[in-house]
Write an enzyme that holds these catalytic residues in place. Structure first.
Site, PDB file in Angstrom:
ATOM      1  N   ASP A 248       0.862  -1.176   0.037  1.00  0.00           N
ATOM      2  CA  ASP A 248       0.084  -0.017  -0.143  1.00  0.00           C
ATOM      3  C   ASP A 248       0.972   1.195   0.031  1.00  0.00           C
ATOM      4  O   ASP A 248       1.748   1.449   0.984  1.00  0.00           O
ATOM      5  CB  ASP A 248      -0.810   0.008   1.248  1.00  0.00           C
ATOM      6  N   HIS A 421      -4.100   4.318   6.538  1.00  0.00           N
ATOM      7  CA  HIS A 421      -2.774   3.982   5.937  1.00  0.00           C
ATOM      8  C   HIS A 421      -1.542   4.430   6.245  1.00  0.00           C
ATOM      9  O   HIS A 421      -1.366   5.374   7.187  1.00  0.00           O
ATOM     10  CB  HIS A 421      -2.970   4.471   4.323  1.00  0.00           C
TER      11      HIS A 421
END
Length: 606
Positions: A248, A421
């Site tokens: 990610d 994130h």
């Protein structure tokens, strides 16, 4: 007669309340004692080939079909021989560049062309950019394919499939720490912390090599649901050997650690406690952890919670039913009961954090909501960060609320939102634990991918072993290493009302031209035997400066008529006559108004 283990296991399975069709999956690996862990850590890694020996002729193809050009429409194909696995099937929401478009999907033509190989669809978590494409894909597949995901993710998928009237989908529940065999490939699932419960990453082992895909994650050490990113699993995969890591990249440019979700809860409680009137909080409907924080803060301040917005109501119901959102029935009230409750005893949880025109918050701000009116002194908290492209829409809603007299809070004023994130330091930490041979950043725009690639280089991955791909490009893993493979069909598919894939870029360009410059329609007739003009030229204009001025219309019609006659006198074909009419109109309109509208020419033969 005593029941054997299998019979007892069958009885336990029948007691489950969920309707998912379970697959046979391996038991969770037993936890090692500290002594065993120390012994393992002291052992030198002799091989990075893993549990599955590499076959000399095996090739594993990694084909991203989405997620490498934007935050959204994540979809990756893993293909080895006659077996294929699809990782995620997400969508992206349109912005101002896509007028009239409802949703944007990745082009999954390659999946349909190889559907006979598809052994399963793995969904890492329940956000729309990872699940939203599933209903469209399942409608196009000509056979039933198992979908593997955690309980929370499957609950959200079920609701989505119900909306699309898709029945009999084969939903298979998995948990972190379990493995599933899919053809010649084995997928190990491991838990990660994200902004939604039930998020997992995957470790795929094949005869050609091993791939680690982190999914969306962060390293929150005080998680709301108590689930941490599984460091032990990452270390174990390092011992087995990671030939390729995909990770990610969303926050790769944030040079720090992402703050804990628990910090948001403290801020929300403080703001709710000091608010004098109603408190309205807008967030993503899929952010279950944030919804839990809002509910806890509201109840802690002695307020009832109202939920409004279709997706917010639906997800609240699913999360409560599955045990992921905890709030007593007594602390929830219906929006229609608001008038009976004092303003300082209510918290309204709603959709609209992205400024969507039809969302609950936008309707409240415009005075169009059926049951909720905002008053001066009310507090509005936007507990989200605008997705790139939505900034203007969010600003419009904030200004509308401010004009009414609401006290509006967003992340610029207080910590009412943190990302789900990992930041740069977290990404480097995971890279250091896994120590992959090769690396491919995923889930981000071009700047995010390149920033993540630099982090990988700093943690020891060699520059020539880092791959930044475009959607449709591929990597091939084999006993020889990793190399760039062939490119497959990719792109985007627009969902426009009931139409899927019929809206083209040309149509969008025309819509933008109509919205920005207006439209002019020219109509004329010619005799079919000699192409002589019958009557004159008729012009209608909409959205053009001076369209109501009669002199402008008369001058334009006269100019086009003369140009048309000249073209016909030179025996030009009708398609060229149409072009001359269009060009002459654009020329005079530019001269008089400095506008270039869309021009439609109707040239009739009589």
């Amino acid at each position: 007669m005593a029941k054997n283990n299998d019979e007892r296991a069958d009885e336990q399975g029948k007691k489950q309340t969920r309707s998912y069709k379970h697959v046979k999956i391996e038991r969770e690996r037993p936890k090692l004692t500290r002594g065993e862990q120390a012994e393992q850590q002291g052992t030198k890694r002799k091989s990075r080939r893993g549990n599955k020996p590499k076959a000399s002729d095996a090739v594993l193809k990694v084909i991203p079909l989405g997620g490498l050009d934007a935050i959204g429409k994540n979809m990756t194909v893993f293909e080895c021989g006659d077996d294929m696995i699809l990782d995620d099937a997400g969508l992206m929401f349109p912005d101002d560049e896509h007028p009239g478009v409802d949703l944007i999907l990745p082009d999954y033509t390659y999946v349909l062309q190889n559907a006979h190989k598809l052994r399963g669809i793995v969904v890492t978590h329940g956000h729309e950019d990872h699940t939203g494409c599933l209903p469209y894909l399942l409608k196009d597949l000509d056979r039933q394919v198992p979908i593997y995901a955690t309980k929370m993710t499957l609950g959200l998928i079920e609701g989505k499939l119900k909306e699309h009237r898709i029945k009999n989908a084969k939903l298979c529940e998995i948990k972190g720490g379990q493995s599933v065999n899919m053809g010649c490939m084995t997928v190990d699932f491991f838990s990660v912390n994200h902004s939604i419960p039930g998020a997992v990453g995957l470790f795929l082992q094949s005869p050609a090599g091993n791939v680690l895909h982190t999914g969306d994650f962060k390293l929150d050490q005080t998680p709301i649901d108590g689930v941490h990113t599984d460091f032990a699993a990452l270390a174990r995969f390092n011992k087995i050997g990671v030939d390729l890591m995909m990770s990610d990249s969303t926050n790769a440019q944030n040079n720090s650690f992402t703050p804990s979700e628990a910090e948001v809860g403290k801020t929300l409680r403080s703001l709710i406690n000091q608010a004098e009137g109603r408190v309205i909080i807008a967030s993503f409907a899929s952010h279950i952890h944030r919804m839990q924080q809002i509910c806890d803060a509201a109840v802690g301040c002695g307020r009832k919670v109202v939920v409004t917005g279709r997706s917010m109501i639906q997800n609240t119901d699913i999360a409560r039913r599955l045990g992921y959102l905890r709030i007593a029935d007594d602390n929830l009230i219906d929006a229609y009961e608001l008038n009976d409750v004092p303003a300082d005893e209510v918290v309204i949880m709603c959709t609209g954090s992205q400024g969507e025109p039809l969302s609950a918050l936008a309707r409240i701000a415009n005075g169009e909501h059926k049951t909720i009116d905002i008053e001066p002194g009310d507090t509005v908290i936007i507990s989200a960060t605008p997705v790139p492209g939505n900034e203007k829409a969010v600003t419009r809603v904030i200004n509308s609320l401010a004009k009414i007299g609401a006290d509006v809070w967003d992340k610029r004023r207080a910590m009412v939102h943190v990302s789900g994130h990992a930041g740069a330091e977290e990404l480097k930490l995971v890279l250091s634990i896994v120590q992959p041979e090769h690396f491919m950043p995923v889930h981000g725009e071009a700047t995010h991918l390149r920033a993540h690639a630099k982090l990988a280089r700093k943690t020891g991955v060699e520059a020539d072993k880092i791959f930044i791909l475009e959607n449709g490009e591929s990597l091939e893993l084999s006993h020889k290493g990793v190399r760039i493979g062939e490119t497959v069909q990719s792109g985007i598919v627009y969902v426009d009302g009931f139409s899927v894939g019929d809206t083209s870029q040309e149509v969008l360009d025309e819509r933008r031209a109509l919205g920005e410059q207006g439209v002019a329609v020219l109509t004329a007739a010619v005799r079919s035997h000699d192409y002589s003009v019958v009557g004159g030229v008729h012009l209608e204009m909409r959205g053009i400066t001076g369209e109501t001025e009669e002199y402008l219309t008369v001058d334009c019609e006269a100019t086009v008529f003369q140009a048309m006659r000249r073209a016909i006198s030179k025996d030009k074909p009708l398609k060229d006559v149409k072009k001359v009419m269009r060009d002459s109109l654009l020329s005079i309109l530019w001269e008089r108004t400095k506008q270039r509208p869309m021009v439609i020419v109707n040239l009739l033969e009589v």
